[in-house]
Design a protein around this motif. Structure first.
Motif, PDB file in Angstrom:
ATOM      1  N   SER A 188       0.809  -1.220   0.000  1.00 10.70           N
ATOM      2  CA  SER A 188       0.000   0.000   0.000  1.00 10.70           C
ATOM      3  C   SER A 188       0.842   1.271   0.000  1.00 10.70           C
ATOM      4  O   SER A 188       1.887   1.345   0.649  1.00 10.70           O
ATOM      5  CB  SER A 188      -0.895  -0.001   1.231  1.00 10.70           C
ATOM      6  OG  SER A 188      -1.520   1.241   1.390  1.00 10.70           O
ATOM      7  N   THR A 189       0.359   2.268  -0.742  1.00 10.29           N
ATOM      8  CA  THR A 189       1.029   3.572  -0.769  1.00 10.29           C
ATOM      9  C   THR A 189       0.416   4.542   0.239  1.00 10.29           C
ATOM     10  O   THR A 189       0.796   5.698   0.277  1.00 10.29           O
ATOM     11  CB  THR A 189       0.954   4.205  -2.178  1.00 10.29           C
ATOM     12  OG1 THR A 189      -0.415   4.389  -2.526  1.00 10.29           O
ATOM     13  CG2 THR A 189       1.673   3.362  -3.189  1.00 10.29           C
ATOM     14  N   ALA A 190      -0.547   4.056   1.044  1.00 13.90           N
ATOM     15  CA  ALA A 190      -1.153   4.916   2.064  1.00 13.90           C
ATOM     16  C   ALA A 190      -0.049   5.439   2.967  1.00 13.90           C
ATOM     17  O   ALA A 190       0.889   4.712   3.254  1.00 13.90           O
ATOM     18  CB  ALA A 190      -2.189   4.129   2.858  1.00 13.90           C
ATOM     19  N   PRO A 191      -0.094   6.663   3.351  1.00 16.87           N
ATOM     20  CA  PRO A 191      -1.150   7.651   3.265  1.00 16.87           C
ATOM     21  C   PRO A 191      -1.060   8.570   2.052  1.00 16.87           C
ATOM     22  O   PRO A 191      -1.678   9.633   2.047  1.00 16.87           O
ATOM     23  CB  PRO A 191      -0.959   8.452   4.550  1.00 16.87           C
ATOM     24  CG  PRO A 191       0.525   8.464   4.728  1.00 16.87           C
ATOM     25  CD  PRO A 191       0.986   7.118   4.224  1.00 16.87           C
ATOM     26  N   ALA A 192      -0.289   8.226   1.025  1.00 20.09           N
ATOM     27  CA  ALA A 192      -0.158   9.090  -0.151  1.00 20.09           C
ATOM     28  C   ALA A 192      -0.950   8.513  -1.328  1.00 20.09           C
ATOM     29  O   ALA A 192      -0.914   7.317  -1.576  1.00 20.09           O
ATOM     30  CB  ALA A 192       1.315   9.229  -0.538  1.00 20.09           C
TER      31      ALA A 192
END
Length: 161
Positions: free
Chosen positions: A34-38
């Motif tokens: 996951s690329t969260a939070p971006a």
């Protein structure tokens, strides 16, 4: 069957098709990291800033093919998350320079590590000779693509100079 099973010298269009499929599969593998939070757009900004430290907002907007107001709002969110820093230009008080923060650098390093681990699970299952061939091919592709991008950037700079 693979492309190379048909002919020892595949045509560029066949290689482009397989490369496109590989890129799509990479996206699926990387989505597991996951690329969260971006968001995807914010991630593009971070990658650009990593390679073009201290660029101004207008140059970033051009690189994103976006407008300065939209790019500014994108940067507002990244700054609020602590991923980028803004500073005034010493030569022009109206110009803002953008930099990755230490938190932004750490985020990218962590993301790359997670992506590489996701890739490694696939590469571990490939025979060593195929991994070697893939590495050689990717090195050649990267060198050629980088040269093409660099040449295009030089041509663009010479036209605007």
């Amino acid at each position: 069957m693979t492309v190379t099973d048909f002919r020892p010298r595949p045509e560029p269009n066949e290689v482009a098709r397989v490369t496109s499929t590989a890129a799509e599969l990479l996206e699926v593998l990387w989505s597991r990291a996951s690329t969260a939070p971006a968001s995807a757009s914010q991630l593009r900004v971070l990658f650009i800033l990593e390679h073009h430290e201290g660029i101004n907002l207008r140059t970033l907007a051009d690189a994103l093919a976006s407008t300065p107001p939209s790019t500014s709002r994108l940067c507002d969110r990244l700054q609020a998350a602590g991923f980028i820093e803004r500073e005034g230009s010493p030569s022009d008080r109206r110009e803002v320079r953008l930099h990755l923060s230490s938190r932004g650098r750490a985020f990218l390093a962590d993301l790359r590590g997670r992506r590489e681990r996701a890739l490694q699970t696939v590469l571990d299952q490939m025979p060593a000779a195929r991994r070697t061939a893939l590495l050689r091919g990717l090195e050649a592709f990267c060198a050629t693509a980088a040269a093409q991008i660099y040449d295009a950037a030089e041509d663009s700079d010479s036209r605007t100079a």
